[in-house]
Design a protein around this motif. Structure first.
Motif, short mmCIF file in Angstrom:
data_model
loop_
_atom_site.label_atom_id
_atom_site.label_comp_id
_atom_site.label_asym_id
_atom_site.label_seq_id
_atom_site.Cartn_x
_atom_site.Cartn_y
_atom_site.Cartn_z
N GLN A 211 38.75 44.69 53.57
CA GLN A 211 39.48 45.12 52.39
C GLN A 211 39.46 44.04 51.32
O GLN A 211 39.23 44.31 50.16
CB GLN A 211 40.91 45.49 52.75
CG GLN A 211 40.98 46.72 53.61
CD GLN A 211 42.36 46.97 54.13
OE1 GLN A 211 43.24 46.12 54.06
NE2 GLN A 211 42.56 48.14 54.68
N GLU A 212 39.72 42.79 51.70
CA GLU A 212 39.60 41.70 50.75
C GLU A 212 38.12 41.37 50.67
O GLU A 212 37.42 41.35 51.65
CB GLU A 212 40.36 40.45 51.21
CG GLU A 212 41.85 40.61 51.24
CD GLU A 212 42.34 41.25 52.52
OE1 GLU A 212 43.44 41.80 52.50
OE2 GLU A 212 41.62 41.23 53.52
N SER A 213 37.61 41.10 49.47
CA SER A 213 36.20 40.83 49.29
C SER A 213 35.77 39.62 50.09
O SER A 213 36.32 38.56 49.98
CB SER A 213 35.91 40.59 47.80
OG SER A 213 34.58 40.15 47.66
N ASP A 214 34.73 39.79 50.91
CA ASP A 214 34.20 38.70 51.72
C ASP A 214 33.16 37.92 50.93
O ASP A 214 32.71 36.88 51.36
CB ASP A 214 33.59 39.27 53.00
CG ASP A 214 33.28 38.19 54.00
OD1 ASP A 214 34.16 37.32 54.19
OD2 ASP A 214 32.18 38.21 54.57
N LYS A 215 32.78 38.43 49.75
CA LYS A 215 31.74 37.80 48.96
C LYS A 215 32.29 36.75 48.01
O LYS A 215 31.58 35.86 47.61
CB LYS A 215 30.99 38.84 48.13
CG LYS A 215 30.26 39.86 48.97
CD LYS A 215 29.58 40.82 48.04
CE LYS A 215 28.99 41.99 48.79
NZ LYS A 215 28.43 42.97 47.89
N ALA A 216 33.52 36.87 47.60
CA ALA A 216 34.06 36.02 46.56
C ALA A 216 34.16 34.57 47.00
O ALA A 216 34.64 34.28 48.07
CB ALA A 216 35.44 36.52 46.14
N GLU B 90 23.94 39.66 53.91
CA GLU B 90 23.82 40.28 52.58
C GLU B 90 23.01 39.33 51.71
O GLU B 90 22.64 38.24 52.14
CB GLU B 90 25.21 40.52 51.99
CG GLU B 90 26.02 41.52 52.80
CD GLU B 90 27.42 41.72 52.25
OE1 GLU B 90 27.80 41.05 51.27
OE2 GLU B 90 28.14 42.54 52.82
N SER B 91 22.78 39.71 50.48
CA SER B 91 21.95 38.90 49.60
C SER B 91 22.54 37.50 49.36
O SER B 91 21.80 36.56 49.15
CB SER B 91 21.76 39.61 48.26
OG SER B 91 23.02 39.84 47.65
N ASP B 92 23.86 37.36 49.42
CA ASP B 92 24.48 36.05 49.16
C ASP B 92 24.70 35.21 50.41
O ASP B 92 25.12 34.07 50.32
CB ASP B 92 25.80 36.23 48.40
CG ASP B 92 26.83 37.02 49.19
OD1 ASP B 92 26.44 37.74 50.13
OD2 ASP B 92 28.02 36.92 48.87
#
Length: 158
Positions: free
Chosen positions: A16-21, A142-144
């Motif tokens: 739910q919380e962005s894992d990417k940030a 993922e891409s990041d």
């Protein structure tokens, strides 16, 4: 203590919380810095290996993130009477630091990784107070980030 069954990588699941940030270590997004360097726990004996363990948190929430080279299978055993969380990683070697203390903002006091004697790893986490396993997911690269990840969120029991 409650014990969960083995969990395999589900199809694309996003917390739910962005894992990417990218965020400061106190946020629930996984921090980017690995824990302090300690000699590897075991040689890379299996095809799956954990390369980093990270913690983040704010308020009564704590996030634990494992970085690995392949999808992780795991089991959790939470014992709030003893303030322990044990995470079993069958068939997984450990090249991340073998022990450490968590950030002061987390519900975690300290942790240590140990071999399970069967080609896997057991992570023993000492908790500061009783918690609830609020969220668990395995994430594909993922891409990041080139890593498979296991994300576990804890919330402090009211």
């Amino acid at each position: 203590p409650a014990q969960s069954p083995p969990v395999a990588s589900p199809p694309e699941q996003t917390p739910q919380e962005s894992d990417k940030a990218e965020a400061a270590p106190a946020s629930l997004s996984p921090p980017t810095a690995p824990a302090a360097a300690v000699a590897p726990l075991t040689p890379a004996a299996s095809a799956t290996a954990v390369s980093a363990l990270r913690f983040g948190g704010e308020g009564g929430k704590t996030r634990i993130v494992f970085d690995a080279n392949a999808a992780l299978t795991y089991r959790t055993d939470l014992d709030n009477t003893e303030n322990l969380l044990v995470i079993e990683l069958p068939g997984t070697s450990w090249s991340a630091p073998a022990q450490g203390r968590a950030p002061t903002t987390s519900a975690i006091e300290s942790w240590s990784a140990q071999t399970d004697g069967q080609g896997g790893t057991r992570l023993v986490i000492i908790l500061k107070k009783p918690v609830v396993l609020a969220y668990q997911a395995t994430l594909k690269p993922e891409s990041d980030t080139p890593h498979h990840r296991l994300v576990i969120d804890l919330t402090v029991k009211p």
